[in-house]
Design an enzyme around this catalytic site. Structure first.
Site, PDB file in Angstrom:
ATOM      1  N   ASP A  82       3.535  -5.602  -5.882  1.00  0.00           N
ATOM      2  CA  ASP A  82       3.684  -6.769  -4.948  1.00  0.00           C
ATOM      3  C   ASP A  82       5.204  -7.212  -4.888  1.00  0.00           C
ATOM      4  OD1 ASP A  82       1.142  -7.418  -4.607  1.00  0.00           O
ATOM      5  OD2 ASP A  82       1.019  -8.494  -6.665  1.00  0.00           O
ATOM      6  N   GLU A 133       0.862  -1.301  -0.055  1.00  0.00           N
ATOM      7  CA  GLU A 133      -0.055   0.004   0.131  1.00  0.00           C
ATOM      8  C   GLU A 133       0.895   1.177  -0.094  1.00  0.00           C
ATOM      9  OE1 GLU A 133      -3.042   0.056  -0.370  1.00  0.00           O
ATOM     10  OE2 GLU A 133      -3.262  -1.957  -0.594  1.00  0.00           O
TER      11      GLU A 133
END
Length: 655
Positions: free
Chosen positions: A506, A450
């Site tokens: 990721d 995030e």
């Protein structure tokens, strides 16, 4: 006597002369004893380090539950270097989804809260929330009311139309709501959008065929276009209120939904228990009240403190990593570090939702009864009024887009705030009693993911004019080729530009979390030295001894001279002798670093299925294999031979 005395020798004279054979043998024996003694002491020291300074198994109930969860979902017969997703999630069956599974657990917790017997102040938000939930679960009263409440609502909204519910068998074409009757009688339905929104595209064609024209059945009346909007309004109203109506409406709704899914070639919809819908509706209408109750039980101050400590470590690791990105110049690096430093974080629940006085004000206009449908309508009107009021009045704080019990995190660009609800920071993703490797691998990688959303703009064309454009484009192209090399199961897709940005987050999120677990878990090396030596020399060659020597050099401060870019291994080894108390999960036979990667993969566990149109992420196995194959540490700790799927000959570095 004098002669006899003169013939006797002193003790010194009786010792062997230096250089004589007996003296040389004695020296060798003494040297051998000293060497053996040193070896014995060194062996005892190593045994103490491996047995006492290394991580110990965590035997608490939360750790044992997590271990059982890992054992139940994983398949250790799968080679981790070629299919780590199968290694961690190989026994996942059906429609299992780790995020949905945790969301269901959170709803079960809310259910227990709402079904507990408590006494509340009269008229309080807690009292109204519990009354609403109990009315929703009182299906006997809902069945007894029948269609009466709905007829009353339709008559108030569109006078003269409620009579068709009772007389729909005669002249249905003359009744403005006869499409609704056709809907209920034919058991063909569609997931109709909100009222006043007409379906578009394929959904409109299905709606017109099976609701408007009766699907071509001559026995069903033709519908005039001018009545389309009115019938669609009623249809939307029934769609919205059907959970508050009796079982006939709900059965028709389910059958019609299944029909639409068949026509659009979607899998059948799973039936959900009544309590889940009641919990969701109670949470929608009484969110501040349930937020306070949920956080009080599931996210106490110690859990919040541990989560904030984890986030601080991840944030600091990101700032450190930004200083060494080759495609950022010094000005961009300083800007990026300042942006991270100025970021606000909200964790657990918003401060606004936890203030009871605000809850009392918000629920003042809610009137429950005399039947459940009227209670729902009162709650809907109150919620709509609050939404309108929130747009009219400026809010000094960020308004959350998710409920505190939801399993979702997000970054708000407009408010420059990152949100981690309490529902996300729950087992098996996070717990203060878990080994650090679990928390960093699961929740830590989510936090880092995030945080990288802050810099999405830099990765877009022209988004970073001050950066080294050539180096940045090379890194982006390398990452695209890296993901394109992985095969995709049939029915899945590789995604678009948004999916690529998620892939980049990721990869970067895993690297950042891994970097910080090195930094915070120093004594891992001693445990790792023992596990590393089990790797076969044929797979790793001389690398094993070289890496052991380098780790020992850095652990003791005897690093080679000369500048070198900081790596995760260096960050971890520099604190080698300062950290104590690390634990591992028992019976898994995994080192802390291996548990870190296993925990990361466990978050992604779900049955591979065709991507939903709203999902911008890659398929689950690609979200595991893509980042792991980009991380050299994974290949080291799992002893992967060079050239295997997760230990490629070349890697990309973007973050």
């Amino acid at each position: 006597m004098g002669t006899l005395w003169s013939q006797e020798s002193t003790p010194e004279e009786r010792l062997p002369m230096e250089g004589s054979r007996p003296w040389a043998v004695a020296k060798r024996v003494l040297t051998a004893i000293q060497v053996l003694g040193l070896l014995l002491c060194f062996s005892v020291l190593l045994f103490y380090i491996f047995q006492n300074c290394g991580p110990r198994p965590c035997e608490t109930s939360v750790c044992l539950d997590l271990r059982d969860h890992y054992l139940a979902s994983g398949n250790t017969s799968v080679a981790p270097c070629t299919d780590f997703f199968g290694f961690a999630c190989g026994r996942v069956k059906g429609t299992y989804n780790s995020f949905q599974e945790l969301a269901t657990k959170n709803k079960n917790r809310l259910r227990r809260i709402l079904e507990a017997r408590n006494s509340w102040y009269s008229g309080s938000g807690e009292e109204k929330a519990f009354q609403f939930y109990n009315s929703c679960m009182d299906t006997r009263a809902i069945e007894a009311a029948g269609t009466g409440p709905l007829r009353q609502v339709i008559e108030e909204s569109l006078p003269g139309t409620s009579s068709c519910l009772a007389t729909h068998t005669s002249h249905p074409g003359n009744c403005p709501c006869h499409r609704l009757v056709v809907l209920l009688a034919s058991n063909i339905h569609t997931d109709v959008p909100e009222p006043l929104s007409v379906p578009r595209g394929p959904r409109r064609g299905i709606f017109e065929k099976h609701v408007t024209t009766g699907g071509g059945d001559a026995a069903k009346p033709e519908v005039r276009p001018r009545d389309f909007l009115q019938s669609h309004m009623i249809l939307g109203l029934v769609e919205t209120l059907s959970p508050a109506l009796d079982s006939q409406f709900q059965k028709a709704r389910r059958k019609l939904s299944q029909k639409l899914r068949e026509l659009t070639e979607q899998p059948p919809m799973r039936a959900r228990p009544r309590w889940m819908k009641c919990v969701e509706d109670t949470g929608t209408f009484f969110e501040p009240t349930l937020a306070a109750l949920f956080v009080r039980e599931a996210f106490d101050p110690s859990t919040r403190s541990a989560a904030m400590e984890l986030f601080t470590a991840i944030r600091d690791a990101l700032i450190t990593r930004l200083r060494n990105l080759p495609w950022m110049n010094e000005e961009t690096q300083n800007m990026a570090q300042d942006k991270v430093a100025q970021l606000q974080v909200e964790m657990g629940a918003s401060e606004w939702a936890l203030k009871p006085e605000l809850a009392r004000q918000e629920y003042r206009d809610i009137q429950l009864g005399p039947n459940f449908l009227q209670s729902v309508l009162s709650c809907v009107r109150s919620l709509q009024a609050r939404i309108v009021q929130s747009f009219l009045q400026p809010c000094p704080q960020h308004r959350w887009k998710v409920s505190p019990w939801e399993v979702n995190a997000y970054y708000s660009i407009s408010d420059h705030v990152v949100v981690f609800p309490a529902g996300l920071l729950q087992p098996p993703f996070f717990h203060p009693g878990y080994p650090r490797a679990v928390n960093f691998g699961a929740a830590g990688s989510i936090m880092a993911h995030e945080l990288l959303h802050i810099f999405y703009q830099l990765l877009l064309p022209g988004g970073c004019p001050a950066c080294d454009t050539h180096a940045l484009q090379e890194a982006l192209l390398c990452l695209k080729r890296h993901y394109a090399a992985f095969p995709l199961p049939s029915g899945t897709w590789g995604g678009d530009s948004l999916t690529f940005l998620e892939n980049a987050a990721d990869v970067g999120g895993l690297a950042i979390a891994l970097q910080d677990i090195y930094r915070s878990s120093g004594n891992y090396s001693f445990f790792w030295l023992r596990s590393t030596c089990q790797c076969r020399a044929s797979e790793q060659g001389p690398w094993v001894l070289g890496t052991v020597w380098r780790d020992l050099q850095m652990a003791t401060g005897l690093e080679p001279e000369g500048p070198s870019p900081p790596t995760p291994t260096q960050a971890y080894s520099k604190r080698l002798l300062w950290h104590r108390g690390e634990t591992v999960l028992p019976r898994l036979d995994l080192s802390p670093q291996q548990i870190f990667f296993r925990s990361y993969a466990q978050v992604m566990c779900r049955e591979p299925s065709p991507q939903e149109s709203y999902d911008t992420h890659s398929p689950p196995h690609l979200r595991v294999h893509g980042p792991l194959s980009s991380t050299p540490a994974f290949a080291r700790y799992f002893c992967c031979a060079r050239g295997t799927l997760l230990n490629p000959s070349s890697r990309c570095q973007l973050w």
